[in-house]
Design a protein around this motif. Structure first.
Motif, PDB file in Angstrom:
ATOM      1  N   MET A   1       1.999   7.656   4.046  1.00  0.00           N
ATOM      2  CA  MET A   1       3.133   7.894   3.158  1.00  0.00           C
ATOM      3  C   MET A   1       4.294   8.518   3.920  1.00  0.00           C
ATOM      4  N   THR A   2       3.973   9.438   4.813  1.00  0.00           N
ATOM      5  CA  THR A   2       5.023  10.106   5.573  1.00  0.00           C
ATOM      6  C   THR A   2       5.762   9.120   6.466  1.00  0.00           C
ATOM      7  N   TRP A   3       5.037   8.220   7.108  1.00  0.00           N
ATOM      8  CA  TRP A   3       5.712   7.255   7.978  1.00  0.00           C
ATOM      9  C   TRP A   3       6.503   6.233   7.173  1.00  0.00           C
ATOM     10  N   GLY A   4       6.058   5.908   5.974  1.00  0.00           N
ATOM     11  CA  GLY A   4       6.889   5.075   5.123  1.00  0.00           C
ATOM     12  C   GLY A   4       8.205   5.754   4.799  1.00  0.00           C
ATOM     13  N   TYR A   5       8.127   7.038   4.496  1.00  0.00           N
ATOM     14  CA  TYR A   5       9.307   7.854   4.190  1.00  0.00           C
ATOM     15  C   TYR A   5      10.228   7.948   5.405  1.00  0.00           C
ATOM     16  N   ILE A   6       9.661   8.198   6.580  1.00  0.00           N
ATOM     17  CA  ILE A   6      10.446   8.297   7.810  1.00  0.00           C
ATOM     18  C   ILE A   6      11.152   6.982   8.107  1.00  0.00           C
ATOM     19  N   CYS A   7      10.423   5.882   8.004  1.00  0.00           N
ATOM     20  CA  CYS A   7      10.990   4.569   8.322  1.00  0.00           C
ATOM     21  C   CYS A   7      12.161   4.231   7.409  1.00  0.00           C
ATOM     22  N   ALA A   8      11.995   4.455   6.112  1.00  0.00           N
ATOM     23  CA  ALA A   8      13.063   4.118   5.173  1.00  0.00           C
ATOM     24  C   ALA A   8      14.320   4.927   5.450  1.00  0.00           C
TER      25      ALA A   8
ATOM     26  N   GLY B   1       0.818  -1.208   0.000  1.00  0.00           N
ATOM     27  CA  GLY B   1       0.000   0.000   0.000  1.00  0.00           C
ATOM     28  C   GLY B   1       0.849   1.254   0.000  1.00  0.00           C
ATOM     29  N   SER B   2       0.239   2.390   0.315  1.00  0.00           N
ATOM     30  CA  SER B   2       0.941   3.672   0.198  1.00  0.00           C
ATOM     31  C   SER B   2       2.108   3.801   1.163  1.00  0.00           C
ATOM     32  N   ALA B   3       1.976   3.302   2.401  1.00  0.00           N
ATOM     33  CA  ALA B   3       3.081   3.365   3.351  1.00  0.00           C
ATOM     34  C   ALA B   3       4.227   2.478   2.881  1.00  0.00           C
ATOM     35  N   ALA B   4       3.898   1.249   2.492  1.00  0.00           N
ATOM     36  CA  ALA B   4       4.911   0.298   2.051  1.00  0.00           C
ATOM     37  C   ALA B   4       5.625   0.783   0.801  1.00  0.00           C
ATOM     38  N   ALA B   5       4.863   1.252  -0.182  1.00  0.00           N
ATOM     39  CA  ALA B   5       5.456   1.667  -1.447  1.00  0.00           C
ATOM     40  C   ALA B   5       6.305   2.919  -1.284  1.00  0.00           C
ATOM     41  N   THR B   6       5.873   3.864  -0.432  1.00  0.00           N
ATOM     42  CA  THR B   6       6.679   5.060  -0.192  1.00  0.00           C
ATOM     43  C   THR B   6       7.985   4.690   0.489  1.00  0.00           C
ATOM     44  N   ALA B   7       7.929   3.760   1.430  1.00  0.00           N
ATOM     45  CA  ALA B   7       9.155   3.294   2.084  1.00  0.00           C
ATOM     46  C   ALA B   7      10.075   2.612   1.082  1.00  0.00           C
ATOM     47  N   ALA B   8       9.510   1.758   0.238  1.00  0.00           N
ATOM     48  CA  ALA B   8      10.314   1.043  -0.756  1.00  0.00           C
ATOM     49  C   ALA B   8      10.976   2.023  -1.716  1.00  0.00           C
ATOM     50  N   LEU B   9      10.209   2.991  -2.197  1.00  0.00           N
ATOM     51  CA  LEU B   9      10.742   3.990  -3.116  1.00  0.00           C
ATOM     52  C   LEU B   9      11.885   4.764  -2.471  1.00  0.00           C
ATOM     53  N   THR B  10      11.685   5.191  -1.228  1.00  0.00           N
ATOM     54  CA  THR B  10      12.696   5.989  -0.534  1.00  0.00           C
ATOM     55  C   THR B  10      13.976   5.194  -0.341  1.00  0.00           C
ATOM     56  N   ALA B  11      13.846   3.949   0.127  1.00  0.00           N
ATOM     57  CA  ALA B  11      15.026   3.128   0.371  1.00  0.00           C
ATOM     58  C   ALA B  11      15.768   2.817  -0.926  1.00  0.00           C
ATOM     59  N   ALA B  12      15.031   2.477  -1.987  1.00  0.00           N
ATOM     60  CA  ALA B  12      15.659   2.121  -3.260  1.00  0.00           C
ATOM     61  C   ALA B  12      16.348   3.316  -3.896  1.00  0.00           C
ATOM     62  N   LYS B  13      15.688   4.481  -3.814  1.00  0.00           N
ATOM     63  CA  LYS B  13      16.268   5.680  -4.417  1.00  0.00           C
ATOM     64  C   LYS B  13      17.573   6.061  -3.723  1.00  0.00           C
TER      65      LYS B  13
END
Length: 546
Positions: free
Chosen positions: A529-536, A23-35
């Protein structure tokens, strides 16, 4: 041991970062970590991608975002924090203030990052904060939603993007405003655009959001595996930190190594009957999320000693019956904010303004024993209600038990097991107030947001025309918001406050710092989305390798 297992230290597979959920949290985290250079593996237990976010309207609450600032609307993280503190439930600041600070600082950064690294472009909705009258509140600019995108940008993954009960051929802005107010004329006017969207498989709302996020993930090298259910978190024998995950895939189990960390982005637990009944006693009307939201993340975290918190919080909305994947389901539709309708509790009495934004909080109100105070709740109206709404008549056909009708209020009360004298008295009092044009009892239409609703549909009209109608208005769930307790970096905590190394949690799988009381339209997606970004970011800064 296979060559692959030897390369992965005895595991069947490995990645720097393992994301559970899509979902949005997971995908935002994945994007942030991969980038930022990490190898990323996304695990989705169903055959569909996008989770609850893909089904959503994708209202996205991001205070101090660059779009509102460009439009000349003033905001800042400091004002966001002031608003969160002013509008929070009593006692929440003690546990959530550090998380509010992290959200306020990172939300605008997240949005800029996402737009810079995906095809997504967001547009303002100009919706006011529902409590804009409080310190730090804003009358517009904090809620956005993505512009339409073609699902075809996902290539072979396009058919896997989860579809919705909502008409995603429209954007959030179109559906929230033009469509609901002027349906026929707007559809006719938009016909060329709608035809083009249909031919190009272009959609708005949650499908646009997740198409864009997942496209960004794919472009940065993330691997995605569907039909892969995480069943256990693997821990280090020495410190109890998380080093990987055990999954079930195609009838066999696999051990996956996570060199930098595991993120739980698995969604809520509303489709787990035992868990839901424990934390949400009382009647339930409909659920509007994927049936895969069974509490997997919460249970896996708890199994290794994580503290679960806010398990009584949820995104509680107003849903009407529909069909999804062949079964009865709920679809969000605001159907109760009409002049000739009231809400009554189990005593047959009004208990709130029907136009209030945070209705879910009222429905979820508990007594000292954790039991619901008002449920069961009923919407009471008359013959004009359905006569004026062909859309509701359409949805009512999906559940023949949804609507109860009677020629008299006494008979209606008997059919829904309410005290007849109370219901008759309540309706008479409302009719008296409707004649005055002022809700002296519950002040309907007096806050800024309620004034907007009254301007659209009218404030009050008497309930007088038989047959009288009753519709259940209990809790309907778009997603629970309780789960693993985290710190401001998204790290999962034990009951004693110590950190479980290598484990992070985001979205509605975590103990949400913004619970049932929504502070704006989109205070699920934006914070997710923000917490996905923070976590990554925290995961990559932590010095845990191997």
């Amino acid at each position: 041991m296979s060559v692959q297992q030897q390369e992965n230290g005895g595991f069947d597979d490995a990645a720097d970062v393992v994301i559970i959920g899509s979902g949005s949290a997971a995908a935002t985290a994945a994007l942030t970590a991969a980038k930022k250079g990490a190898s990323v593996l996304i695990l989705e237990k169903s055959d569909k991608l996008g989770g609850t976010s893909a089904m959503s309207g994708a209202g996205t609450w991001v205070p101090a975002n660059h779009h509102m600032l460009a439009a000349g609307l003033q905001d800042s993280p400091a004002e966001t924090l002031t608003y969160l503190r002013a509008t929070a439930p009593e006692g929440w600041a003690e546990t959530e203030d550090e998380l509010w600070q992290a959200f306020a600082e990172n939300a605008p950064r997240m949005l800029e990052f996402v737009e810079a690294n995906t095809p997504l472009e967001f547009a303002l909705t100009h919706e006011a904060d529902p409590m804009a009258e409080y310190p730090g509140g804003k009358t517009g600019g904090r809620t956005l939603s993505p512009k339409p995108l073609s699902r075809r940008i996902l290539g072979k993954y396009a058919p896997k993007l989860r579809r919705s009960t909502l008409p995603h051929i429209f954007t959030y802005q179109e559906l929230s405003h033009d469509i609901q107010r002027r349906f026929v004329s707007t559809v006719v006017k938009m016909a060329p655009t709608l035809i083009w969207r249909w031919l190009t498989d272009t959609r708005g709302q949650g499908n646009a959001l997740m198409a864009g996020l997942l496209k960004g993930c794919l472009d940065t090298g993330c691997r995605i595996e569907t039909k892969t259910r995480a069943v256990k978190l693997l821990t280090d024998e020495d410190d109890g930190g998380v080093i990987g995950v055990l999954v079930e895939q195609l009838g066999r189990q696999r051990r996956i190594r996570a060199r930098r960390g595991v993120l739980l982005g698995t969604g809520g637990f509303e489709w787990n009957p035992e868990m839901f009944a424990k934390h949400f006693p009382g009647p339930l009307d409909f659920i509007g999320s994927p049936r895969t939201n069974e509490g997997d993340g919460q249970l896996m975290a708890q199994a290794i000693g994580a503290k679960l918190d806010h398990m009584d919080q949820a995104n509680i909305s107003y849903l009407v019956p529909t069909r999804y994947e062949g079964r009865l389901h709920g679809i969000p539709l605001e159907f109760h904010t009409v002049p000739n309708a009231i809400l009554v509790n189990r005593l047959g009495q009004r208990f709130t303004s029907e136009y209030r934004f945070n209705m879910g909080e009222m429905l979820n109100q508990r007594d000292e024993h954790g039991q619901p105070v008002h449920l069961p709740v009923w919407l009471i109206t008359d013959a004009d209600f359905f006569r004026n709404s062909g859309l509701l008549r359409w949805f009512a056909r999906f559940d023949k038990r949804w609507v109860t009708k009677a020629r008299t209020l006494e008979d209606l009360a008997d059919r829904i097991r309410l005290p007849a004298a109370h219901l008759v008295q309540t309706v008479a009092r409302f009719n008296e107030l409707a004649g005055k044009g002022v809700d002296e009892d519950f002040h309907r239409g007096e806050t800024p947001l309620e004034k907007e609703r009254a301007a659209v549909s009218g404030l009050m009209a008497p309930i007088t025309k038989p047959p009288f109608v009753a519709i259940p208005f209990n809790r309907s769930i778009l997603g629970t918001k309780g789960g693993a307790r985290t710190n401001a970096a998204g790290q999962v905590l034990r009951p004693d406050g110590s950190i479980i190394a290598g484990l992070y949690c985001a979205g509605i799988a975590m103990a949400s710092p913004i619970g049932t009381r929504a502070v704006g339209s989109g205070t699920t997606i934006g914070p997710n989305m923000t917490w996905g970004y923070i976590c990554a970011n925290a995961m990559l800064q932590a010095n845990r390798g191997g």
